[in-house]
Design a protein around this motif. Structure first.
Motif, mmCIF file in Angstrom:
data_model
loop_
_atom_site.group_PDB
_atom_site.id
_atom_site.type_symbol
_atom_site.label_atom_id
_atom_site.label_comp_id
_atom_site.label_asym_id
_atom_site.label_seq_id
_atom_site.Cartn_x
_atom_site.Cartn_y
_atom_site.Cartn_z
ATOM 1 N N TYR A 130 -4.684 0.336 -6.284
ATOM 2 C CA TYR A 130 -5.866 1.256 -5.970
ATOM 3 C C TYR A 130 -6.290 1.144 -7.831
ATOM 4 O O TYR A 130 -5.505 1.858 -8.578
ATOM 5 N N ASN A 183 0.636 9.824 -3.924
ATOM 6 C CA ASN A 183 -1.255 10.164 -5.032
ATOM 7 C C ASN A 183 -0.272 10.632 -6.358
ATOM 8 O O ASN A 183 0.573 11.285 -6.617
ATOM 9 N N SER A 195 -16.483 5.397 -9.238
ATOM 10 C CA SER A 195 -14.785 5.105 -9.180
ATOM 11 C C SER A 195 -13.770 6.265 -8.711
ATOM 12 O O SER A 195 -14.860 7.356 -9.280
ATOM 13 N N GLU A 203 -9.714 0.955 -8.467
ATOM 14 C CA GLU A 203 -9.821 2.046 -8.839
ATOM 15 C C GLU A 203 -10.011 3.264 -9.509
ATOM 16 O O GLU A 203 -10.878 4.109 -9.872
ATOM 17 N N LYS A 204 -8.525 4.062 -8.748
ATOM 18 C CA LYS A 204 -7.902 4.909 -8.605
ATOM 19 C C LYS A 204 -7.315 5.300 -10.093
ATOM 20 O O LYS A 204 -7.435 6.046 -10.726
ATOM 21 N N TYR A 205 -6.091 4.199 -10.619
ATOM 22 C CA TYR A 205 -5.443 4.385 -11.538
ATOM 23 C C TYR A 205 -5.625 3.573 -13.017
ATOM 24 O O TYR A 205 -5.219 4.031 -13.831
ATOM 25 N N LEU A 226 0.470 0.530 -9.192
ATOM 26 C CA LEU A 226 -0.764 1.184 -8.217
ATOM 27 C C LEU A 226 -1.899 0.238 -8.844
ATOM 28 O O LEU A 226 -2.603 1.078 -8.446
ATOM 29 N N LYS A 265 1.113 -1.059 -0.756
ATOM 30 C CA LYS A 265 -0.646 -0.193 0.002
ATOM 31 C C LYS A 265 1.101 1.745 -0.124
ATOM 32 O O LYS A 265 1.829 1.262 0.531
#
Length: 807
Positions: free
Chosen positions: A728, A694, A792, A730-732, A724, A690
């Motif tokens: 993550y 960002n 998302s 949903e983010k990347y 990443l 983790k």
């Protein structure tokens, strides 16, 4: 004047966009060259030939100036209205502006019908002469506290002694104001006149007056001169001298609907027979709808003389003896703020709206009614603050509107700003804060910036302002680039500070600046750098090193520079030119020597910043020294902050190595040795780690995928993307797709150069993105059937998560 409950709706209450007229108006005010031409010698603006402005636009431009900063409204801008054929004005509010006699003369040429010049410090008795020459159409004149406009006395000199004096003119012609059509006159705090007939001369010619405000005026003497005024419906004698002597005359003005005989100082509001006086006054005025007796004893002590009552109704239906005649006909408004014997706390009061301090409704009513009385307003604001702090405010929107109105109206009243900002803090942090409209949040920030800029030297104001700003979504709630600039300038000023006593405010200011920098794009990051953020942070770091202090301020200073240099080469250059590498080495040595122990965030932030510098091709040569390259290589083995320090060190080395063998201009350490250590470090990292980082963009990482001459650079980039998108997704995953990462990864798989581990990582990224894309489609299909709701997240600015907790 106490006219009952005002309509406190504010245009920023809802989420509707700002009117286009206001947006354009603010722009042209900031850029008058868009419709004006500036005279080089005088500095005055003239309307551009061929331009014409309608009345609504002319008046709105002046109103917008008032909203932004009335003190900056001066003759230079007002001069555009000299063109009477192409500009039109009827109603003008110049409250607290810097307009002079000459500027006002320009405006008076428009045959105004309404004019407010209260608290205009540059106006003199010349303005009185101009009003008398050009004010024949005036219906409303608010002189307010601008006492220099009116003569201090009605002169007894002959005309030959002082021919050009407005005072002598008044004596000769038996008037002070020659405005025959005037309906409303407001003159406040006029304390100089000594001549008994002064107010007779002032008011006798104004036979059409319906509204008169003489609050705070001394030497009113016998006010029999009011008797001939047959049309008066409103009289305000708040804090006027010897108001007790005025009651008999006031009782004869049967047309009165609004009467204010309140006092700011209780000792001046004592009547010998309060119950009888109030009863006689109210009985004599059949049309009375609004009465203010705040600060007096006219409310009595709540006891009754039973012998005087022959009525069959219960005497306890009215707890104010003098108002028993209004039990069945309650007043629309009754001012009881700061009355003797706490009259506002009584149960039976014959009025629909009451000012006082007994409950929230009374306090809000007081703020509405007394918005032009700073001394009373401060007390009401303090009482409202206690409601927010210890109780529950049931009408938060109304309270917010009134707080903002008070702060806007009295920008230079420090205690109003402090008290108002304290309540804004509780509104901004309340559970209901999400119900605030976008425009309300923006307006709150603007008003806070106004207050903080005006009272920079007051530590309480700075503390209140910073704590309140922390409750907003920064920078999303900042209204415009102009406000963004103001906020950055203010925060940098606070960070520079004035000594150790300011550390609390400085700490919050750094936190806010870091928040501002990490969530904005290039233009705003450049602006932060232009305003001196890098130099300010380096100065703070130097101070901390000199004092041998390692605290969160030191860490956030590095974090702020990490954020402000992200994909912003000019700020990276500022860091290097500001001897940033020297401070890097000093902080690093302090950490290694355990001067700054157990602080992994410091190393992470420093290496993150250097990663930004290394991304700039033209600056990499400045990192190419044996000492720095050895340091970066050694940090590959660091376990500080999980993998973060090692990860950032590998990122720095990857970008340096991407320049090719010819760019490696040092002999020790060798390029091959460093790359070998880098690959060993990458292979030690857990792909499921983790992250405390960002990314807003993958562009610098994606560029490394194309560095086929040095596959170790591709290794680091592929690992970063695999990690990443796996941890993550949903983010990347969507960010990889949006920035064209999939074709680059597929090209990497087709190339013979990368070794197998790199291709394995590339496959992980592609599969992960495909899987997430299918998952999204499934969620959308289920959502359409009403089975599930999915959302998302998007990417933010690349930043550290270091910060402070503000209570």
């Amino acid at each position: 004047m106490s006219l009952g409950s005002m309509n406190t709706y504010c245009p920023w209450e809802d989420n509707s966009p700002e009117p286009l007229l206001d947006i354009c108006g603010k722009y042209v005010i900031a850029h008058p060259e868009t419709f004006c031409v500036k005279h080089q010698l005088s500095g005055l603006w003239f309307l551009r030939p061929g331009s014409a402005l309608p009345t609504e636009l002319c008046e709105r431009l002046i109103g917008l100036w008032q909203d932004l900063d009335p003190e900056k409204l001066d003759d230079r801008f007002i001069n555009i209205f000299r063109d009477l054929s192409n500009t039109r004005l009827k109603r003008i509010n110049l409250r607290s502006s810097s307009v002079s006699d000459d500027g006002l003369s320009v405006l008076l040429s428009h045959n105004l019908i309404e004019l407010d010049i209260s608290n205009c410090r540059k106006l003199s008795e010349r303005t009185l002469a101009n009003i008398n020459k050009k004010g024949g159409n005036l219906l409303t004149l608010v002189i307010g506290k601008t006492n220099d406009i009116l003569p201090s006395t009605v002169s007894l000199e002959s005309s030959s002694d002082k021919e050009d004096s407005p005072a002598s003119e008044a004596k000769q012609k038996d008037y002070i104001l020659r405005t025959p059509n005037l309906r409303k006159l407001v003159v406040r705090d006029l304390i100089q006149p000594r001549y008994d007939g002064y107010f007779v001369v002032l008011l006798k010619p104004l036979t059409r007056l319906t509204h008169l405000d003489l609050s705070g005026c001394f030497y009113l003497h016998d006010i029999k001169y009011l008797r001939p005024m047959k049309h008066l419906v409103s009289i305000n004698l708040h804090s006027a001298q010897r108001v007790q002597d005025a009651i008999p005359v006031l009782s004869e003005i049967k047309t009165l609907k609004f009467l204010d005989v309140s006092q700011a100082n209780q000792t001046c509001g004592m009547f010998e027979y309060p119950d009888t006086t109030l009863a006689n006054l109210v009985t004599s005025l059949p049309n009375l709808a609004s009465l203010d007796i705040s600060g007096t004893n006219l409310s009595g002590d709540g006891t009754f003389d039973e012998r005087s009552s022959t009525e069959t109704r219960r005497p306890d239906l009215c707890d104010i003896p003098g108002l028993r005649c209004r039990i069945n006909n309650p007043l629309e408004f009754l001012g009881l703020y700061n009355t003797l014997h706490d009259a506002c706390h009584r149960n039976h009061i014959p009025a629909k709206v009451i000012t006082g301090d007994a409950n929230e409704e009374q306090i809000l009513a007081a703020m509405e009614a007394y918005v032009d009385r700073p001394d009373v307003l401060v007390k009401a604001l303090n009482e409202l603050f206690h409601i927010f702090r210890f109780e529950t405010c049931h009408n938060q929107n109304r309270a917010l509107n009134l707080i903002l109105l008070a702060m806007l109206r009295h920008r230079r009243e420090k205690h109003i700003q402090i008290s108002g900002s304290a309540s804004l803090f509780y509104i901004a942090k309340s559970e209901d804060k999400n119900s605030l409209s976008v425009r309300a949040r923006q307006k709150m920030i603007i008003v806070l910036l106004d207050a903080m800029e005006t009272h920079l030297e007051d530590s309480t104001m700075m503390r209140n302002g910073c704590l309140t700003l922390c409750q907003f979504r920064i920078p999303q709630d900042v209204a415009s680039l102009f406000e963004y600039r103001r906020l950055v300038q203010l925060l940098l000023h606070l960070i520079k500070g004035r000594g150790d006593g300011d550390d609390f405010v400085r700490r919050i200011a750094i936190y806010l600046l870091n928040s501002l920098a990490c969530q904005v794009d290039g233009e705003q990051k450049e602006l932060v750098g232009d305003l001196g953020a890098i130099e300010t942070m380096l100065k703070l770091i130097n101070d901390r090193l000199h004092q041998h202090v390692h605290d969160d301020m030191l860490e956030i200073a590095w974090s702020a520079m990490w954020n402000v240099t992200d994909e912003t080469p000019v700020n990276c250059l500022r860091f290097l030119n500001g001897e940033g590498m020297r401070y890097f080495q000093k902080c690093l040595k302090a950490s290694v020597a355990n001067t700054f122990p157990d602080k992994p965030e410091l190393l992470r932030n420093m290496m993150g910043l250097l990663g930004n510098v290394a991304e700039v091709k033209d600056l990499r040569h400045r990192l190419m020294t044996p000492e720095l390259l050895t340091t970066f290589a050694d940090l590959l083995d660091s376990n500080s902050d999980g993998i973060e320090v090692s990860y950032n060190a590998a990122g720095v080395l990857s970008h340096i190595a991407s320049g090719g063998a010819e760019a490696w201009t040092i002999d020790c350490p060798t390029r091959a040795e460093v790359l070998e250590r880098m690959v060993a470090a990458i292979e030690r990292w857990d792909l499921a780690s983790k992250r405390n980082i960002n990314y807003r963009s993958f562009e610098p990482i994606l560029r490394l995928l194309e560095v086929h001459h040095t596959p170790q650079c591709q290794h680091w980039a592929a690992w970063a993307l695999a990690n990443l998108t796996r941890v993550y997704p949903e983010k990347y995953c969507s960010l990889v797709e949006e920035e064209g990462g999939i074709p680059l990864l597929q090209a990497l798989l087709a190339s013979p150069t990368p070794y197998s581990r790199i291709k394995n990582l590339a496959k992980i990224v592609i599969v992960q993105c495909q899987h997430y894309k299918e998952l999204e489609k499934t969620c959308v299909r289920k959502e359409d059937k009403g089975e599930i709701t999915s959302s998302s997240g998007g990417g933010g600015g690349r930043s550290s998560n270091s910060g402070i907790t503000v209570a």
